[in-house]
Every structure is written in structure tokens, then in C-alpha cells.
Design an enzyme around this catalytic site. Structure first.
Site, PDB file in Angstrom:
ATOM      1  N   THR A  44       0.851  -1.184   0.000  1.00 55.87           N
ATOM      2  CA  THR A  44       0.000   0.000   0.000  1.00 55.87           C
ATOM      3  C   THR A  44       0.888   1.235   0.000  1.00 55.87           C
ATOM      4  O   THR A  44       2.090   1.160   0.238  1.00 55.87           O
ATOM      5  CB  THR A  44      -0.905   0.052   1.244  1.00 55.87           C
ATOM      6  OG1 THR A  44      -0.083   0.284   2.402  1.00 55.87           O
ATOM      7  CG2 THR A  44      -1.684  -1.230   1.422  1.00 55.87           C
ATOM      8  N   ILE A 139       6.556  -2.687   7.760  1.00 55.79           N
ATOM      9  CA  ILE A 139       6.526  -1.230   7.898  1.00 55.79           C
ATOM     10  C   ILE A 139       7.342  -0.637   6.756  1.00 55.79           C
ATOM     11  O   ILE A 139       8.519  -0.946   6.595  1.00 55.79           O
ATOM     12  CB  ILE A 139       7.120  -0.776   9.247  1.00 55.79           C
ATOM     13  CG1 ILE A 139       6.389  -1.438  10.416  1.00 55.79           C
ATOM     14  CG2 ILE A 139       7.054   0.749   9.352  1.00 55.79           C
ATOM     15  CD1 ILE A 139       4.921  -1.093  10.536  1.00 55.79           C
ATOM     16  N   LYS A 140       6.704   0.217   5.971  1.00 55.87           N
ATOM     17  CA  LYS A 140       7.389   0.820   4.828  1.00 55.87           C
ATOM     18  C   LYS A 140       8.122   2.088   5.255  1.00 55.87           C
ATOM     19  O   LYS A 140       7.534   2.987   5.846  1.00 55.87           O
ATOM     20  CB  LYS A 140       6.397   1.160   3.712  1.00 55.87           C
ATOM     21  CG  LYS A 140       5.867  -0.044   2.964  1.00 55.87           C
ATOM     22  CD  LYS A 140       4.900   0.350   1.871  1.00 55.87           C
ATOM     23  CE  LYS A 140       5.601   1.015   0.710  1.00 55.87           C
ATOM     24  NZ  LYS A 140       4.674   1.288  -0.404  1.00 55.87           N
ATOM     25  N   ILE A 141       9.408   2.138   4.915  1.00 55.68           N
ATOM     26  CA  ILE A 141      10.246   3.285   5.238  1.00 55.68           C
ATOM     27  C   ILE A 141      10.933   3.758   3.960  1.00 55.68           C
ATOM     28  O   ILE A 141      11.591   2.966   3.287  1.00 55.68           O
ATOM     29  CB  ILE A 141      11.310   2.915   6.291  1.00 55.68           C
ATOM     30  CG1 ILE A 141      10.630   2.486   7.603  1.00 55.68           C
ATOM     31  CG2 ILE A 141      12.264   4.074   6.534  1.00 55.68           C
ATOM     32  CD1 ILE A 141      11.593   2.011   8.675  1.00 55.68           C
ATOM     33  N   ALA A 391       5.409   0.068  -4.434  1.00 51.22           N
ATOM     34  CA  ALA A 391       5.329  -0.341  -3.057  1.00 51.22           C
ATOM     35  C   ALA A 391       5.912   0.674  -2.182  1.00 51.22           C
ATOM     36  O   ALA A 391       6.435   0.455  -1.166  1.00 51.22           O
ATOM     37  CB  ALA A 391       6.005  -1.668  -2.882  1.00 51.22           C
TER      38      ALA A 391
END
Length: 391
Positions: A44, A139-141, A391
Site C-alpha cells: 500500500t 513497515i514501509k520506510i 510499493a
């Protein structure tokens, strides 16, 4: 009929969906893609959530409750998005369990406004990990310079990470270094490395969009002949670096302790130029141990006419280097291309995040006043998710 997506999976490419909404969850659509289209993960981004919340009535009951409680808009956004991601994690849990924790992952991004604040990024990563409370969360960073230390520090806490907005080879090498350092610290902190996952989201189609624009401006026949070649070459050379890092003694020591490699994830894989084959960024990036996250339209396109021709990456390194040399020879500054894409990538997600905040703020106000369909704000962003990609 041939199951083309199964062939792609058998070639070592994990098929992930680059989309999420509560309608997709409540209708069973995500579970159907998992069962019938070999979808093994979900990504997401702020644009996807902005679209989801502006398009459906599925959020009305929760918006009403949040408005009744009087929560502020930032908390409301977190409650809405983590609800969907938690649900998606449960839907994808069979893929997670069946792959020993490698697939079945669902990603949620930290506030992109914190992309240049390492401490705030880590704090938010920990909060999101606690809120969703599912082992198959990512967790997207963002892979900004400041994000590198945040990646290491987050992994050191035993939190799984999807590193996003990677455009250039040198930054990708730095991301892999941050991953190794994070796992080493996690091991020292007593965490079970087998439970920590990571992917490195390397953006593809946006590279062609930026380079092609510059080639068109240069205007020579030699320049125009290079259109549509930079993105695939860039990703192929990234995979070469991946194979080097994950065959090193340093990695083998972590692997012996139970660690899984940080897989390359090809992001932004919808074709932006209609002159190009609609599945080019899937067909040309087939290699073992990779992930390709796609909008649903690309998943269906590949299922219909995709061609799995075996590994299309590892034998292409020399040709990819020639593409880069040819681009330099006609005057394309790839370092500037990468810097531009990173800056614009963060800015686009910041803008989407603000649209999300604005839309939810209006929806909360409408829900509090008892008006119907309170989540119809922010319509201007409704068609942006697939265009934003990645992404």
C-alpha cells in the site's frame, strides 16, 4: 489453459498486489486473488489509501465512531488504515504460514512527511507495529539518506521492513548495508532473526518516464533509440548487486542464525507509456528470489498474455551496462535522474498524505453532523493510485 501466474511464481517471482481497500476486503476479492491468482502479498501507499477512503461507503460506520469519540484527523487516519491492513494480514496469513514467514506480508507506510527525520520514522514504525499487531506486517520506510539509519534501527527492534522509493544503484547498496546492520543489531538484542522479514522496493517504470522525457528533449535518433531501456537495465544491475551482497560471508553468518534475505521487490510496474508492452516490467525482470508488486490490472494482463521465459535478469548485466554507457554518451545524467525521482517520489506521497488528511477531516466533520456518505471527500485523488504506482 496455461496458468501463467503459476509459471511466474515457479520461476521465483512472488506475485504481490499493489492495492488495498475495505471493499476489496469485505467482498472477498483479496482472498480470491490469493487463492486463484497466486497473490502472496500486498503493498500500500498513501495514494492507495486516499483513493480507497474516497471511493466507498464501507468506512462510514468507523468514521461515525471516530467522529463521536472526537479523535483528531491524524489518529483517525491511523485507525482507518491500520484496520484495513490488520484485516489484510489475516487474509494473507495462509501465505505467510505456508512460506515459513517469507510471503503473506502486507505493508503500511510511515507518514511520508517524516521521510527526512530518522527518529520520528522509527517512533512511528514502532507505533504502527504495535497497532496492527500481526507478524506478517511490513513497515514501509522511504530510502532517503535519513531513512537509512531508521531502517537499521527499526530492524534492530525486531520489526519487519519494506524499504520503499529506491531508484538508484548506490542507494540500493546502502539499503542492503542498512539491512545487514539492522539484523546484526537485532541478533545482539536477542531477537529471533527467522521472524524478521524485509524487501527492498526498487522502482521501475518511473525511471523510464523520467529518462524517456530527457531522451525526447535531446531529440537525436541515437537518443530516441534508447527510450524504454533505462528502467529494466537499472533493475537488472540492482539484482546483480543483490546477488553479490547475499553471497557474502557477512550474509552467510546471518543466514546461519536463521535470517531470510532482503528480497528485491520490483515496484511501479504498471506501464506508463502505452507504446510499451503492458507487462514489460514483469517479463523482463524474472529472477529467483524476487517480488513483483502489481496493480490488479497488470496481474490480470500477465495471467492473460504474460510470457515466462525463465530468468531474464542474470544474463543481461553486460547489456544493461551498455545501456547506461549509451545513455551517458547522449547526455543523460543518471545521477540527476535518480535524485529527481527520489525527491519527486517523497513529494508525491507527501501530497497524497495531505489529501488523505484533508479528505478524512471533511469526512469526520460530515459524520459528526450526521450527513450521509461522509467519506466522499478527496475525489480528485480517486484515479491516482495506479498512476502513482509502487510499493
Amino acid at each position: 489453459m496455461t496458468d501463467k501466474l503459476n509459471e511466474l511464481t515457479a520461476a521465483g517471482v512472488a506475485v504481490w498486489l499493489d492495492d488495498l481497500s475495505r471493499v476489496r476486503l469485505s467482498s472477498g476479492g483479496l482472498d480470491q486473488l490469493r487463492r486463484e491468482k497466486h497473490v502472496a502479498g500486498v503493498t500500500t501507499n498513501p495514494t492507495i489509501f486516499a483513493k480507497a477512503l474516497s471511493d466507498a461507503d464501507e468506512y462510514n460506520w468507523q468514521l461515525h465512531d471516530l467522529a463521536t469519540r472526537g479523535v483528531d484527523v491524524e489518529e483517525a487516519v491511523r485507525m482507518l488504515t491500520t484496520y484495513d491492513v490488520r484485516w489484510a494480514c489475516d487474509v494473507m496469513r495462509p501465505s505467510y504460514d505456508g512460506s515459513a514467514g517469507v510471503d503473506g506480508r502486507v505493508s503500511i507506510e510511515v507518514d511520508p512527511r517524516s521521510a527526512h527525520d530518522s527518529d520520528k520514522t522509527v517512533a512511528e514504525a514502532k507505533a504502527l507495529w504495535w497497532l496492527v499487531d500481526r507478524p506478517n506486517l511490513f513497515i514501509k520506510i522511504p530510502a532517503t539518506e535519513e531513512g537509512l539509519s531508521a531502517i537499521t534501527d527499526t530492524l534492530a527492534e525486531g520489526i519487519s521492513v519494506n524499504v520503499t522509493l529506491i531508484f538508484g544503484l548506490d542507494r540500493y547498496s546502502a539499503v542492503m548495508e542498512a539491512f545487514l546492520a539492522g539484523l546484526e543489531q537485532a541478533k545482539a538484542n536477542g531477537h529471533d532473526l527467522s521472524t524478521i522479514g524485509s524487501v527492498a522496493s526498487f522502482f521501475v517504470s518511473r525511471v523510464d518516464s523520467e529518462v524517456d522525457k530527457r531522451l525526447e528533449k535531446i531529440g537525436s535518433d541515437q537518443a530516441k533509440a534508447l527510450k524504454g531501456k533505462a528502467a529494466v537495465a537499472n533493475a537488472q544491475l540492482a539484482y546483480e548487486r543483490y546477488t553479490e551482497v547475499f553471497s557474502s560471508d557477512r550474509w552467510k553468518a546471518l543466514e546461519a542464525a536463521g535470517a531470510h534475505p532482503q528480497r528485491p521487490l520490483w515496484a511501479s510496474t504498471s506501464t506508463k507509456n502505452p507504446d510499451y508492452r503492458d507487462v514489460i516490467y514483469v517479463e523482463e525482470l524474472i529472477a529467483p528470489g524476487t517480488v513483483n508488486t502489481m496493480p490488479e490490472s497488470v496481474i490480470h494482463a500477465y495471467a492473460d498474455h504474460g510470457e515466462t521465459r525463465g530468468d531474464t535478469v542474470t544474463g543481461a548485466y553486460d547489456a544493461a551496462r551498455k545501456v547506461f554507457a549509451d545513455l551517458e554518451s547522449v547526455g543523460v545524467d543518471m545521477a540527476d535522474v535518480i535524485a529527481t525521482l527520489e525527491r519527486e517520489g517523497v513529494e508525491k506521497f507527501e501530497a497524497s498524505w495531505q489529501e488523505l488528511l484533508d479528505g478524512v477531516s471533511k469526512s469526520l466533520a460530515a459524520a459528526g453532523s450526521g450527513k450521509s456518505a461522509p467519506n466522499k471527500a478527496a475525489k480528485g485523488n480517486a484515479k491516482a493510485a495506479e498512476k502513482a504506482g509502487g510499493a
